[in-house]
Design a protein around this motif. Structure first.
Motif, PDB file in Angstrom:
ATOM      1  N   PRO A 222       0.768  -1.244   0.000  1.00  0.00           N
ATOM      2  CA  PRO A 222       0.000   0.000   0.000  1.00  0.00           C
ATOM      3  C   PRO A 222       0.805   1.305   0.000  1.00  0.00           C
ATOM      4  O   PRO A 222       0.581   2.162  -0.855  1.00  0.00           O
ATOM      5  CB  PRO A 222      -0.873  -0.113   1.254  1.00  0.00           C
ATOM      6  N   ALA A 223       1.728   1.478   0.918  1.00  0.00           N
ATOM      7  CA  ALA A 223       2.431   2.767   1.013  1.00  0.00           C
ATOM      8  C   ALA A 223       3.189   3.119  -0.270  1.00  0.00           C
ATOM      9  O   ALA A 223       3.001   4.216  -0.816  1.00  0.00           O
ATOM     10  CB  ALA A 223       3.348   2.804   2.229  1.00  0.00           C
ATOM     11  N   PRO A 224       4.026   2.232  -0.805  1.00  0.00           N
ATOM     12  CA  PRO A 224       4.725   2.584  -2.051  1.00  0.00           C
ATOM     13  C   PRO A 224       3.772   2.819  -3.227  1.00  0.00           C
ATOM     14  O   PRO A 224       4.015   3.694  -4.064  1.00  0.00           O
ATOM     15  CB  PRO A 224       5.635   1.383  -2.322  1.00  0.00           C
ATOM     16  N   GLU A 225       2.682   2.045  -3.292  1.00  0.00           N
ATOM     17  CA  GLU A 225       1.725   2.223  -4.385  1.00  0.00           C
ATOM     18  C   GLU A 225       1.014   3.580  -4.286  1.00  0.00           C
ATOM     19  O   GLU A 225       0.743   4.226  -5.294  1.00  0.00           O
ATOM     20  CB  GLU A 225       0.706   1.088  -4.426  1.00  0.00           C
ATOM     21  N   ILE A 226       0.702   3.996  -3.065  1.00  0.00           N
ATOM     22  CA  ILE A 226       0.056   5.298  -2.861  1.00  0.00           C
ATOM     23  C   ILE A 226       0.987   6.416  -3.308  1.00  0.00           C
ATOM     24  O   ILE A 226       0.591   7.320  -4.061  1.00  0.00           O
ATOM     25  CB  ILE A 226      -0.368   5.473  -1.384  1.00  0.00           C
ATOM     26  N   VAL A 227       2.245   6.354  -2.883  1.00  0.00           N
ATOM     27  CA  VAL A 227       3.221   7.387  -3.256  1.00  0.00           C
ATOM     28  C   VAL A 227       3.444   7.380  -4.765  1.00  0.00           C
ATOM     29  O   VAL A 227       3.472   8.439  -5.408  1.00  0.00           O
ATOM     30  CB  VAL A 227       4.547   7.188  -2.487  1.00  0.00           C
TER      31      VAL A 227
ATOM     32  N   ARG B  50       6.460   9.696   5.354  1.00  0.00           N
ATOM     33  CA  ARG B  50       7.929   9.666   5.294  1.00  0.00           C
ATOM     34  C   ARG B  50       8.475   9.620   3.874  1.00  0.00           C
ATOM     35  O   ARG B  50       9.539  10.152   3.602  1.00  0.00           O
ATOM     36  CB  ARG B  50       8.468   8.480   6.083  1.00  0.00           C
ATOM     37  N   LYS B  51       7.760   8.956   2.963  1.00  0.00           N
ATOM     38  CA  LYS B  51       8.292   8.716   1.614  1.00  0.00           C
ATOM     39  C   LYS B  51       7.759   9.655   0.533  1.00  0.00           C
ATOM     40  O   LYS B  51       8.351   9.764  -0.533  1.00  0.00           O
ATOM     41  CB  LYS B  51       7.996   7.278   1.181  1.00  0.00           C
ATOM     42  N   SER B  52       6.664  10.333   0.791  1.00  0.00           N
ATOM     43  CA  SER B  52       5.997  11.088  -0.266  1.00  0.00           C
ATOM     44  C   SER B  52       6.607  12.471  -0.504  1.00  0.00           C
ATOM     45  O   SER B  52       6.776  13.240   0.438  1.00  0.00           O
ATOM     46  CB  SER B  52       4.513  11.265   0.073  1.00  0.00           C
ATOM     47  N   PRO B  53       6.882  12.792  -1.779  1.00  0.00           N
ATOM     48  CA  PRO B  53       7.277  14.162  -2.105  1.00  0.00           C
ATOM     49  C   PRO B  53       6.048  15.082  -2.173  1.00  0.00           C
ATOM     50  O   PRO B  53       6.176  16.298  -2.222  1.00  0.00           O
ATOM     51  CB  PRO B  53       7.935  14.016  -3.481  1.00  0.00           C
ATOM     52  N   VAL B  54       4.859  14.462  -2.142  1.00  0.00           N
ATOM     53  CA  VAL B  54       3.591  15.192  -2.194  1.00  0.00           C
ATOM     54  C   VAL B  54       3.124  15.426  -0.753  1.00  0.00           C
ATOM     55  O   VAL B  54       3.213  14.509   0.070  1.00  0.00           O
ATOM     56  CB  VAL B  54       2.538  14.358  -2.971  1.00  0.00           C
ATOM     57  N   PRO B  55       2.632  16.628  -0.413  1.00  0.00           N
ATOM     58  CA  PRO B  55       2.132  16.854   0.942  1.00  0.00           C
ATOM     59  C   PRO B  55       1.026  15.856   1.304  1.00  0.00           C
ATOM     60  O   PRO B  55       0.232  15.459   0.460  1.00  0.00           O
ATOM     61  CB  PRO B  55       1.564  18.277   0.891  1.00  0.00           C
ATOM     62  N   VAL B  56       1.010  15.458   2.582  1.00  0.00           N
ATOM     63  CA  VAL B  56       0.037  14.486   3.072  1.00  0.00           C
ATOM     64  C   VAL B  56      -0.753  15.107   4.221  1.00  0.00           C
ATOM     65  O   VAL B  56      -0.179  15.587   5.186  1.00  0.00           O
ATOM     66  CB  VAL B  56       0.722  13.194   3.573  1.00  0.00           C
TER      67      VAL B  56
END
Length: 153
Positions: free
Chosen positions: A93-98, A133-139
């Motif tokens: 999930p986390a990598p796919e979301i990012v 932690r991994k996203s360059p997009v604001p969360v």
């Protein structure tokens, strides 16, 4: 400010609160909402070999369609003029979301967090925390469920 807002959903209780918040934000900014469901293929690792991957994947994909339908209904109720795009992906999930957020040019990811602290967070992990932690997009995280006692931390 936000043209494209990603709302990952797993269909769990409390999802409506996240979707309502994202829909209101999208309505204010004239944004497109991207609904994403990730079929967690990592959960297949513990299945017996005789289990049918196709059958399980199909069942989980149907679960995803239901979660996306529920989220779309909430958006229609809260902000009927908001444009909605839907996607189902397979993976962790986390990598796919990012990955989806960056590939789709999303300006914001809005997702839920249960606000678990201390040992519960360490044992259960947190998709939201990994995305932050991994996203360059604001969360933007929206708390769902009970607020823990300070003694839980």
């Amino acid at each position: 400010m936000y043209d494209d807002i990603l709302v990952p959903t797993d269909g769990s209780p409390g999802t409506d609160r996240i979707v309502e918040h994202a829909a209101a934000l999208a309505d204010q900014h004239g944004s497109t909402l991207h609904l994403l469901y990730v079929v967690n293929t990592a959960s297949f690792a513990n299945l017996p070999m005789e289990s049918s991957y196709e059958g399980i994947a199909s069942m989980l994909e149907q679960e995803g369609e239901t979660a996306l339908d529920d989220a779309a209904e909430t958006i229609e109720r809260v902000a009927p003029d908001v444009t909605v795009e839907r996607a189902i992906r397979e993976g962790s999930p986390a990598p796919e979301i990012v990955s989806y957020a960056t590939e789709s040019g999303c300006d914001l990811i809005t997702m839920g967090t249960h606000g678990r602290g201390g040992i519960n967070r360490l044992l259960l992990g947190s998709v939201a925390e990994r995305v932050v932690r991994k996203s360059p997009v604001p969360v933007l995280t929206v708390r769902v469920g009970e607020i823990p006692d300070e003694s839980d931390e």
